[in-house]
Design an enzyme around this catalytic site. Structure first.
Site, mmCIF file in Angstrom:
data_model
loop_
_atom_site.group_PDB
_atom_site.id
_atom_site.type_symbol
_atom_site.label_atom_id
_atom_site.label_comp_id
_atom_site.label_asym_id
_atom_site.label_seq_id
_atom_site.Cartn_x
_atom_site.Cartn_y
_atom_site.Cartn_z
ATOM 1 N N ASN A 128 79.206 67.023 90.189
ATOM 2 C CA ASN A 128 78.909 68.501 90.728
ATOM 3 C C ASN A 128 77.575 69.029 90.294
ATOM 4 O O ASN A 128 77.018 69.517 91.004
ATOM 5 C CB ASN A 128 80.229 69.453 90.207
ATOM 6 C CG ASN A 128 80.128 70.620 91.117
ATOM 7 O OD1 ASN A 128 80.491 70.555 92.260
ATOM 8 N ND2 ASN A 128 79.656 71.709 90.433
ATOM 9 N N ILE A 145 84.243 74.926 91.039
ATOM 10 C CA ILE A 145 83.276 75.130 92.168
ATOM 11 C C ILE A 145 83.084 73.922 93.049
ATOM 12 O O ILE A 145 83.239 72.930 92.292
ATOM 13 C CB ILE A 145 81.881 75.516 91.739
ATOM 14 C CG1 ILE A 145 80.869 75.988 92.640
ATOM 15 C CG2 ILE A 145 81.283 74.675 90.692
ATOM 16 C CD1 ILE A 145 81.256 77.383 93.581
ATOM 17 N N HIS A 157 88.653 67.745 93.893
ATOM 18 C CA HIS A 157 89.126 68.710 94.646
ATOM 19 C C HIS A 157 90.443 68.561 95.216
ATOM 20 O O HIS A 157 91.376 69.212 94.958
ATOM 21 C CB HIS A 157 88.075 69.188 95.562
ATOM 22 C CG HIS A 157 86.990 69.991 94.896
ATOM 23 N ND1 HIS A 157 86.569 71.540 94.763
ATOM 24 C CD2 HIS A 157 85.810 69.457 94.381
ATOM 25 C CE1 HIS A 157 85.747 71.625 94.353
ATOM 26 N NE2 HIS A 157 84.851 70.510 93.978
#
Ligand SMILES: [Fe+2]
Length: 902
Positions: free
Chosen positions: A756, A902, A565
């Site tokens: 993830n 996400i 991220h």
């Protein structure tokens, strides 16, 4: 009937930045004529060839001298707004927005891709007002018709002015009437109201151009568009703006609310860190280093996908969990320190559930998280009842075994930590004056007792059979600080494994270390090993809980947040600032950067912020992000983000030209590496095909100014705190570019998916991966009471060490949402970008890429069914599917999206 306006070219000036005027030109003093009737237009002749066949067009002296202009119909498709992420999440808002569109228009201007051959200046644009012609729930269409003279040349762009008071989301513009067929312009972009900003928006055609190949009529617009996106670095960003700029992480704390909520600035010399998107919010009143927080966090308008995606969009669901579900959990579980009294009480989370207080919009939440929130007895009562994770479904006691602990280092959600032991005895690199004796107390004797029958320790090191999870030197400097916080503790840890002949890892020993304390206690460290005696067995179990908490923290803060991220955000900012949307590399990267800035802003607001989910549920507490910055400083470098280099850097692979992928793995049955390398190769082949097509001349890489500025900015600004660190490749040749792009694509797709989408499967039953160990080992400076509890009821000691009820349930709810694929998830290699489809060579390369991913899906399936692979196949074992490219919606433990969504 009036003729549609053709406007005489003005004296177009070269690039002027920053812009104060709309980017389109040619409208000075011109009266725009009324729109023609459809009937009149239908009767217009359609014989002239223009548009796509630009090389055949003869230039004429004046646009008014044209004959038989071509009638070109423009259809603009607009998507209604479905509500902002940080505003009210309501389903009716989109329809309200549609009604606002009635009666308003869009002013379209066709821009020629050619200069006027006579004057050498830009040609005039052709303007028309497009009016609304249809609408349904999904789309609104606007139409107009242009008369395009032969001398206009190929249309290179359309500029748009939005006459409404509301912004509009343009999906695409189709220009139909050219002899070469319709011209599609993919927009997928917000167009602000002219009342907010008079600057017109420019949409180029889908065709890619290197900077030097830009059609002459578009060069000024190409540069001006980039200047707009860069902005001037001043002022607070407004929600409708599209400016991509950099800032440090100085918005995590909230010093104005209390001194305890002040957090250090991440980014800069003290705590190097990647940059985030600049919002320009005012400084905090009490701390001039911090940016003040606000309910909304600016991201460039086209990064706000929550306003155009469905209710099931991952970011929306996460937002709702954080804003509705977590607060109601805090109401339901009043005592924040309350742990689970029995193991059976943990099971109740999957059976009875937690009674939730009456929720606002309860029905809405139930619709949003049908997996989590269930109705009981009457419509006003809901329970939060968790789905049983797949690990537990297959083996109720999976978390208990050492074999499963070891297997998860190779096939779980943090396969990025295991490393080869290359030196013996183990030693700390930290300053012994501060942290105590550096020698590990894991002795040769203690290990050889464990591996007796296999080999000596010397042989194990030599034969590359000894592996380790090393959370010693990273965590030790934070142990004393963290221990001053309430309700948590920390150690430095080392966990050792032996690779057995069947390619499984045998867990050998755990060493926990506490440095000398401020109140004069000397360093404490102890080695724990598997035991057949009750006391040793419980201490072993407790030591494992501590290491699992370390691994959970490292996973979430480093393997997940930092390396995917956070590290990707500067790439996105630089790509938008330095590469034109016409640039082929922009078009290649764009789908891999979708959704990331919005989800990162959400994380800054509510997950990694001061007192947020991470701080309140992970062992390092308020030092979590500081530790993350230390990890960036000490561990991160660009070239190691490439999977092959990552494996080599951890000693898990060595280069071997004769081996598949050119690598020989130290552990042959390493599911993450085996599947990951196939995916890496597939990405690399696709990127190679793409780069070679657009750069047939290798020297064009070094001379591509946009590309060079892009790479320079990533190295010296976005990741500028590490600009002098090793690991930055040159960007001079196609193979340099292929490596850089493949690495970025891998991080956004394969790497992120691997860490993830299995989070609920492995973290949903928290004894398998507690995020926090709240109490120290009962044998470290024990009090009488601690010892008494441990001797009389060791289960209570373990349950007290585990997360509290509120911590566990918060994390479970968040992990459930993070692990979920929405129904409209965009999987790697599934749908091509519009520009890829229009270029036959690229389209064919994409088809091959898609085919390889389908093949990979089958290979992974076959591997999971092969009993030789004991780290992914066996009684009660969850198969390793995290790198299977495609998936159904839901928490499936597989599926690799294009981007970090996400
Ligand atoms: Fe993620």
């Amino acid at each position: 009937m009036s003729e549609p306006q053709l406007i005489q070219s003005p004296s177009a000036s070269p690039t002027v930045v920053p812009l104060t005027e709309p980017p389109s030109q040619g409208n000075g003093g011109t009266v725009v004529l009324p729109v023609q009737s459809a009937l009149a237009l239908q009767n217009s002749p359609k014989t002239t060839q223009v548009g796509l066949a630009s090389s055949k067009i003869k230039a004429v002296a004046s646009p008014f001298a044209m004959e038989k202009p071509l009638l070109v119909k423009a259809v603009v498709t607009v998507k209604p707004n479905t509500g902002g992420l940080f505003s009210n999440i309501g389903i009716s808002e989109g329809l309200d927005k549609i009604t606002d569109l009635v009666g308003k228009t869009l002013l379209l201007e066709l821009v020629s891709s050619e200069l006027d051959p006579k004057t050498g200046q830009e040609k005039g644009t052709i303007k028309e007002y497009a009016r609304k012609t249809g609408q349904n729930k999904e789309e609104v269409t606007y139409e107009c018709e242009f008369k395009v003279g032969e001398e206009f040349g190929a249309v290179g762009a359309v500029s748009v002015e939005n006459e409404h008071h509301e912004e509009m989301h343009l999906k695409d513009i189709v220009l139909d009437g050219f002899t070469g067929g319709p011209l599609n312009i993919a927009c997928n972009s917000w167009v602000h109201s002219k009342f907010d900003n008079p600057q017109k928006r420019v949409f180029f055609t889908n065709k890619c151009y290197l900077p030097t190949e830009t059609p002459s009529g578009l060069r000024r617009l190409r540069e001006e568009e980039l200047a707009i996106l860069r902005g001037n670095g001043q002022g607070e960003r407004k929600s409708y703006e599209r400016i991509y700029d950099y800032d440090v992480y100085n918005d995590l704390g909230n010093p104005d609310s209390s001194a305890d909520k002040k957090r250090p600035v991440l980014g800069g010399e003290q705590l190097p860190y990647p940059r985030r998107c600049r919002t320009g919010r005012p400084r905090s009143e009490t701390d001039s280093q911090s940016e003040s927080r606000s309910g909304t966090i600016y991201v460039p308008r086209d990064e706000q996908f929550s306003t155009i995606k469905q209710l099931t969009f991952s970011a929306k669901t996460l937002y709702s969990v954080l804003h509705a579900l977590v607060p109601s959990l805090e109401t339901a579980i009043v005592d924040a320190d309350l742990g689970f009294p029995f193991f059976t009480a943990i099971d109740e989370l999957f059976n009875e559930g937690v009674n939730l207080p009456a929720l606002q919009k309860q029905g809405f939440l139930k619709d949003l998280f049908p997996r989590l929130v269930k109705t009981v007895t009457d419509a006003f009562k809901s329970v939060l009842r968790f789905e049983t994770p797949e690990t537990m479904n297959r083996n109720r006691f999976f978390w208990f075994s050492d074999a499963e602990f070891s297997r998860q280092t190779l096939a779980g959600i943090n396969p990025y930590a295991i490393q080869l032991v290359t030196e013996w005895p183990l030693r700390s690199q930290l300053d012994p004056k501060i942290y105590g004796p550096p020698e590990s107390v894991i002795t040769t004797d203690s290990i050889e007792r464990q591996i007796k029958g296999f080999m000596t320790i010397e042989e194990a090191i030599k034969q590359k059979k000894l592996f380790m999870l090393d959370y010693h030197d990273l965590f030790l400097p934070y142990v004393n600080k963290v221990r001053q916080l309430k309700g948590t503790t920390l150690y430095g840890s080392r966990t050792l494994f032996l690779l057995t002949p069947d390619e499984t890892l045998k867990l050998l020993a755990i060493e926990l270390t506490r440095p000398p304390t401020d109140d004069g206690k000397p360093q404490w460290k102890q080695v724990f090993t598997p035991s057949c005696h009750s006391t040793g067995m419980w201490l072993w179990r407790l030591a494992k809980a501590h290491v699992l908490a370390h691994d959970s923290g490292y996973h979430q803060l480093v393997s997940h947040w930092l390396r995917t991220h956070c590290a990707t955000e500067p790439y996105i900012i630089a790509t938008n600032r330095q590469l034109s949307v016409m640039h082929p590399i922009y078009k290649l990267l764009h789908p891999h950067f979708r959704y990331t800035m919005e989800i990162n802003a959400l994380a800054r607001g509510f997950l990694v912020n001061g007192d947020g989910i991470i701080e309140s549920t992970f062992s390092p507490g308020k030092y979590s992000m500081e530790l993350c910055a230390v990890a960036y400083d000490k561990l991160w470098q660009f070239d190691s983000q490439a999977l092959p280099n990552d494996l080599i850097s951890r000693g898990l692979a060595v280069e071997d030209p004769t081996a598949p992928h050119g690598l020989k793995l130290a552990i042959e049955d390493y599911p993450f590496a085996n599947d990951g390398l196939l995916l890496w190769d597939a990405i690399k082949e696709w990127v190679t095909d793409y780069v070679n097509h657009y750069y047939p001349d290798p020297s064009c890489i070094a001379s591509d100014k946009e590309l060079q500025s892009w790479w320079t900015e990533i190295r010296t600004v976005g990741h500028g705190d590490k600009k002098d660190s090793p690991g930055w490749p040159d960007l001079k040749t196609p193979s340099d570019l292929i490596f850089i792009i493949t690495t970025m694509v891998w991080v956004a797709s394969g790497h992120h998916a691997a860490v993830n989408f299995g989070q609920y499967t492995y973290g949903g039953y928290f004894p398998n991966r507690p995020t926090i160990a709240r109490t120290k080992m009962p044998v470290e400076d024990p009090t009488e009471e601690e010892l008494k509890i441990f001797w009389n009821k060791p289960e209570v000691t373990l349950l007290t060490c585990f997360p509290s009820q509120i911590q566990a349930t918060k994390v479970m709810a968040v992990l459930d949402v993070l692990s979920n694929h929405s129904p409209d998830e965009e999987y790697l290699g599934q749908d091509p970008e519009p520009a890829w489809k229009e270029e036959p060579v690229i389209n064919a390369a994409f088809e091959r890429f898609h085919g390889r991913l389908k093949e990979l899906d089958g290979i992974i399936d076959a591997r999971n069914n092969d009993q030789r692979f004991k780290n992914r196949n066996g009684a009660g074992i969850v198969p390793y599917e995290l790198l299977r490219p495609f998936s159904e919606p839901g928490v499936t433990g597989k599926g690799v999206p294009y981007s970090i969504s996400i």
